[in-house]
Design a protein around this motif. Structure first.
Motif, PDB file in Angstrom:
ATOM      1  N   ALA A  65       0.758  -1.107   0.113  1.00 15.70           N
ATOM      2  CA  ALA A  65      -0.055   0.034  -0.043  1.00 15.70           C
ATOM      3  C   ALA A  65       0.714   1.220  -0.025  1.00 15.70           C
ATOM      4  O   ALA A  65       0.517   2.375  -0.607  1.00 15.70           O
ATOM      5  CB  ALA A  65      -0.774  -0.080   1.193  1.00 15.70           C
ATOM      6  N   GLN A  66       2.116   1.275   0.520  1.00 13.47           N
ATOM      7  CA  GLN A  66       2.905   2.389   0.546  1.00 13.47           C
ATOM      8  C   GLN A  66       3.366   2.817  -0.827  1.00 13.47           C
ATOM      9  O   GLN A  66       3.912   3.720  -1.013  1.00 13.47           O
ATOM     10  CB  GLN A  66       3.891   2.146   1.573  1.00 13.47           C
ATOM     11  CG  GLN A  66       4.863   0.928   1.048  1.00 13.47           C
ATOM     12  CD  GLN A  66       5.919   0.507   2.476  1.00 13.47           C
ATOM     13  OE1 GLN A  66       5.652   1.280   3.629  1.00 13.47           O
ATOM     14  NE2 GLN A  66       6.827  -0.086   2.117  1.00 13.47           N
ATOM     15  N   HIS A  97       2.383  13.063   3.462  1.00 12.82           N
ATOM     16  CA  HIS A  97       2.696  12.818   5.006  1.00 12.82           C
ATOM     17  C   HIS A  97       1.968  11.648   5.569  1.00 12.82           C
ATOM     18  O   HIS A  97       2.325  11.027   6.171  1.00 12.82           O
ATOM     19  CB  HIS A  97       2.617  14.031   5.883  1.00 12.82           C
ATOM     20  CG  HIS A  97       3.468  15.189   5.682  1.00 12.82           C
ATOM     21  ND1 HIS A  97       4.512  15.335   5.900  1.00 12.82           N
ATOM     22  CD2 HIS A  97       3.040  16.543   5.189  1.00 12.82           C
ATOM     23  CE1 HIS A  97       5.132  16.355   5.437  1.00 12.82           C
ATOM     24  NE2 HIS A  97       4.213  17.028   5.155  1.00 12.82           N
ATOM     25  N   LEU A  98       0.567  11.605   5.211  1.00 11.99           N
ATOM     26  CA  LEU A  98      -0.213  10.446   5.616  1.00 11.99           C
ATOM     27  C   LEU A  98       0.134   9.089   5.047  1.00 11.99           C
ATOM     28  O   LEU A  98       0.345   8.219   5.736  1.00 11.99           O
ATOM     29  CB  LEU A  98      -1.653  10.778   4.929  1.00 11.99           C
ATOM     30  CG  LEU A  98      -2.683   9.758   5.514  1.00 11.99           C
ATOM     31  CD1 LEU A  98      -2.743   9.684   6.916  1.00 11.99           C
ATOM     32  CD2 LEU A  98      -4.193   9.963   4.829  1.00 11.99           C
ATOM     33  N   LEU A  99       0.675   9.119   3.726  1.00  9.53           N
ATOM     34  CA  LEU A  99       1.371   7.766   3.081  1.00  9.53           C
ATOM     35  C   LEU A  99       2.562   7.402   3.928  1.00  9.53           C
ATOM     36  O   LEU A  99       2.658   6.175   4.133  1.00  9.53           O
ATOM     37  CB  LEU A  99       1.681   8.169   1.643  1.00  9.53           C
ATOM     38  CG  LEU A  99       0.710   7.593   0.722  1.00  9.53           C
ATOM     39  CD1 LEU A  99       1.018   8.141  -0.668  1.00  9.53           C
ATOM     40  CD2 LEU A  99       0.108   6.256   0.569  1.00  9.53           C
ATOM     41  N   GLU A 100       3.352   8.261   4.469  1.00 10.34           N
ATOM     42  CA  GLU A 100       4.498   7.921   5.047  1.00 10.34           C
ATOM     43  C   GLU A 100       4.193   7.423   6.569  1.00 10.34           C
ATOM     44  O   GLU A 100       4.714   6.320   6.926  1.00 10.34           O
ATOM     45  CB  GLU A 100       5.381   9.113   5.377  1.00 10.34           C
ATOM     46  CG  GLU A 100       6.233   9.583   3.893  1.00 10.34           C
ATOM     47  CD  GLU A 100       6.898  10.978   4.384  1.00 10.34           C
ATOM     48  OE1 GLU A 100       7.109  11.384   5.449  1.00 10.34           O
ATOM     49  OE2 GLU A 100       7.080  11.572   3.178  1.00 10.34           O
ATOM     50  N   LEU A 105      -4.367   3.846   5.208  1.00  8.82           N
ATOM     51  CA  LEU A 105      -5.430   4.710   5.329  1.00  8.82           C
ATOM     52  C   LEU A 105      -6.060   5.456   3.934  1.00  8.82           C
ATOM     53  O   LEU A 105      -6.937   5.423   3.678  1.00  8.82           O
ATOM     54  CB  LEU A 105      -5.046   5.751   6.331  1.00  8.82           C
ATOM     55  CG  LEU A 105      -6.287   6.698   6.824  1.00  8.82           C
ATOM     56  CD1 LEU A 105      -7.186   5.802   7.548  1.00  8.82           C
ATOM     57  CD2 LEU A 105      -6.114   7.618   8.142  1.00  8.82           C
ATOM     58  N   PRO A 106      -4.919   6.044   3.185  1.00  7.25           N
ATOM     59  CA  PRO A 106      -5.527   6.751   1.886  1.00  7.25           C
ATOM     60  C   PRO A 106      -6.509   5.587   1.122  1.00  7.25           C
ATOM     61  O   PRO A 106      -7.354   6.030   0.303  1.00  7.25           O
ATOM     62  CB  PRO A 106      -4.516   6.861   1.077  1.00  7.25           C
ATOM     63  CG  PRO A 106      -3.218   7.283   2.345  1.00  7.25           C
ATOM     64  CD  PRO A 106      -3.530   6.265   3.240  1.00  7.25           C
ATOM     65  N   ILE A 107      -5.727   4.333   1.133  1.00  7.33           N
ATOM     66  CA  ILE A 107      -6.519   3.279   0.189  1.00  7.33           C
ATOM     67  C   ILE A 107      -7.884   2.943   0.831  1.00  7.33           C
ATOM     68  O   ILE A 107      -8.894   2.674   0.248  1.00  7.33           O
ATOM     69  CB  ILE A 107      -5.729   1.992   0.035  1.00  7.33           C
ATOM     70  CG1 ILE A 107      -4.572   2.380  -0.992  1.00  7.33           C
ATOM     71  CG2 ILE A 107      -6.337   0.647  -0.659  1.00  7.33           C
ATOM     72  CD1 ILE A 107      -3.715   1.232  -1.112  1.00  7.33           C
ATOM     73  N   VAL A 108      -8.196   2.974   2.170  1.00 10.28           N
ATOM     74  CA  VAL A 108      -9.344   2.564   2.870  1.00 10.28           C
ATOM     75  C   VAL A 108     -10.108   3.502   2.631  1.00 10.28           C
ATOM     76  O   VAL A 108     -11.288   3.311   2.370  1.00 10.28           O
ATOM     77  CB  VAL A 108      -8.989   2.340   4.517  1.00 10.28           C
ATOM     78  CG1 VAL A 108     -10.162   2.031   5.097  1.00 10.28           C
ATOM     79  CG2 VAL A 108      -8.123   1.165   4.397  1.00 10.28           C
TER      80      VAL A 108
END
Length: 147
Positions: A65-66, A97-100, A105-108
């Motif tokens: 996911a990252q 920042h959220l992906l790090e 969470l972005p995918i969900v």
């Protein structure tokens, strides 16, 4: 005169019988396109037994996911927004920042936004499993890679 063919409507007991597990590698895939594909599978719209008010979908495991891709300048410009409910509790965070910090969470959030906003949608999102790295603990379910 020929009888009119009856439309098929899945019952909840029948829908649980033929569930499959799918693995999707998110490496290099665009976030929105991946999310819409996953939402279709979770909902069961890819099956001939699709019934709008019954959960006929499959389980989906997303790995890496990252390494999901956001096009354009969305990593800096797109904001993740939340509010605690307290005065002054409004918080924003760039998706980069959220992906790090929390790569799942972005995918969900993207998939959840594409599901129905009711009890069925809340039930469907529990069949999504997202992992930041290439490993997942669902080997016992014998998941198949999605082409």
């Amino acid at each position: 005169m020929n009888p009119v063919p009856k439309s098929y409507s899945a019952k909840p007991a029948q829908a649980h019988a033929d569930r499959k597990w799918w693995v999707i590698d998110a490496e290099g895939k665009t976030l929105g396109r991946l999310a819409s594909q996953v939402a279709t599978i979770l909902r069961g719209k890819n099956k001939p037994t699709f019934t709008p008010h019954v959960d006929t979908g499959d389980f989906v495991i997303i790995v890496n996911a990252q390494k999901v891709v956001l096009t354009g300048r969305k990593l800096e410009q797109k904001q993740y927004v939340r509010h605690s409910g307290e005065p002054g509790g409004f918080r924003t965070e760039a998706y980069g920042h959220l992906l790090e910090r929390k790569p799942e969470l972005p995918i969900v959030k993207a998939v959840k936004g594409m599901l129905p906003k009711n009890i069925l949608g809340r039930e469907l999102i529990t069949k999504l499993k997202v992992y930041a790295g290439p490993d997942h603990p669902h080997a016992a379910q014998k998941p198949q890679p999605l082409a």
